[in-house]
Every structure is written in structure tokens, then in C-alpha cells.
Design an enzyme around this catalytic site. Structure first.
Site, PDB file in Angstrom:
ATOM      1  N   ASP A  11     114.667  36.932  38.142  1.00  0.00           N
ATOM      2  CA  ASP A  11     113.398  37.543  37.772  1.00  0.00           C
ATOM      3  C   ASP A  11     113.193  38.918  38.410  1.00  0.00           C
ATOM      4  OD1 ASP A  11     110.774  37.252  36.431  1.00  0.00           O
ATOM      5  OD2 ASP A  11     110.022  37.317  38.492  1.00  0.00           O
ATOM      6  N   ILE A  12     113.438  39.050  39.701  1.00  0.00           N
ATOM      7  CA  ILE A  12     113.186  40.330  40.377  1.00  0.00           C
ATOM      8  C   ILE A  12     114.087  41.440  39.830  1.00  0.00           C
ATOM      9  CG2 ILE A  12     114.748  40.017  42.351  1.00  0.00           C
ATOM     10  CD1 ILE A  12     111.237  41.521  42.552  1.00  0.00           C
ATOM     11  N   ARG A  15     113.016  42.187  35.947  1.00  0.00           N
ATOM     12  CA  ARG A  15     111.668  42.735  35.745  1.00  0.00           C
ATOM     13  C   ARG A  15     111.396  43.994  36.552  1.00  0.00           C
ATOM     14  NH1 ARG A  15     107.447  38.457  34.289  1.00  0.00           N
ATOM     15  NH2 ARG A  15     106.189  39.773  35.601  1.00  0.00           N
ATOM     16  N   ARG A  16     112.106  44.169  37.673  1.00  0.00           N
ATOM     17  CA  ARG A  16     111.797  45.299  38.552  1.00  0.00           C
ATOM     18  C   ARG A  16     112.992  46.207  38.833  1.00  0.00           C
ATOM     19  NH1 ARG A  16     106.479  45.336  38.228  1.00  0.00           N
ATOM     20  NH2 ARG A  16     105.512  43.455  39.013  1.00  0.00           N
ATOM     21  N   HIS A  72     122.967  36.850  51.234  1.00  0.00           N
ATOM     22  CA  HIS A  72     122.652  38.245  51.547  1.00  0.00           C
ATOM     23  C   HIS A  72     123.613  38.856  52.559  1.00  0.00           C
ATOM     24  CE1 HIS A  72     118.166  38.274  50.104  1.00  0.00           C
ATOM     25  NE2 HIS A  72     119.019  37.937  49.152  1.00  0.00           N
ATOM     26  N   LYS A  90     114.829  41.235  50.344  1.00  0.00           N
ATOM     27  CA  LYS A  90     114.335  40.530  51.522  1.00  0.00           C
ATOM     28  C   LYS A  90     114.263  39.038  51.255  1.00  0.00           C
ATOM     29  CE  LYS A  90     109.661  41.060  50.138  1.00  0.00           C
ATOM     30  NZ  LYS A  90     108.426  41.583  50.105  1.00  0.00           N
TER      31      LYS A  90
END
Length: 110
Positions: A11-12, A15-16, A72, A90
Site C-alpha cells: 500500500d505505501i 499509493r505514495r 529492513h 520506518k
């Protein structure tokens, strides 16, 4: 032009992050690393299932890490060791030891 790869297509990123890269005239979405290449098809770009293969591409200059948190540190360190610029979502890492390793990485092993 800065060639970006995005690791993870959730999603991140959809969408971004990817729209932000695409809207910046100095950036290009060069590719996506995902376990499901069909998810990358909508973005009309390269898709890899192997991070190592993507990082081996000399045209890749920058990496955005947007995978589950436990990935990460290893993925950021792989990108840095490959000599790429890395922006990590993050939280940075699972613990202080991983975070310090990420901050202390100097890039390609000499």
C-alpha cells in the site's frame, strides 16, 4: 536522472512512494523487486524476484526499502554494500544492533 528501484509493492509504495518517484522530473522508477512480478505489471517497469539481481544492475542508483520490518536491515545493508543510495521505510530496524550496522555501513567493501 536518478534510477530508483522499490523493494516491496504494498500500500505505501503503490499509493505514495511510486507516485512520488514518477512525479519528480529528476527521478525514474527503474524497477520493482517483488515476490509476485504480476503486481509490478501495472507500473510498466522492470521486475525482479531477486534483490541481488536488481542490485547487480549498474543502472540502479537508489533503492527504496518498503518490506516487512524484519527485512529492513538486511536489504538496506545489501543496497549500501552494492554502492546504492538507500531510503528505508520506518521503523528502521528490529533493534539497536541492526540500526547501528545500517548507519555504520560505508558501502562497497574495499
Amino acid at each position: 536522472m536518478l534510477n530508483w528501484i522499490v523493494i516491496g509493492i504494498g500500500d505505501i509504495t503503490t499509493r505514495r512512494v511510486i507516485p512520488a518517484i514518477q512525479s519528480d522530473p529528476r527521478s525514474q522508477l527503474y524497477g520493482i523487486v517483488t515476490s509476485d512480478p504480476a503486481k509490478a505489471a501495472a507500473f510498466d517497469t522492470r521486475a525482479w524476484t531477486s534483490l541481488d539481481e536488481a542490485l547487480a544492475d549498474p543502472a540502479v542508483q537508489a533503492v527504496y526499502v518498503a518490506t516487512p520490518v524484519f527485512l529492513h536491515a538486511p536489504q538496506t545493508l545489501a543496497g549500501l554494500r552494492a554502492g546504492k543510495h538507500v531510503l528505508c521505510e520506518k521503523p528502521m530496524a528490529m533493534n539497536e544492533v541492526e540500526a547501528r550496522a545500517m548507519v555504520g555501513c560505508r558501502g562497497r567493501e574495499r
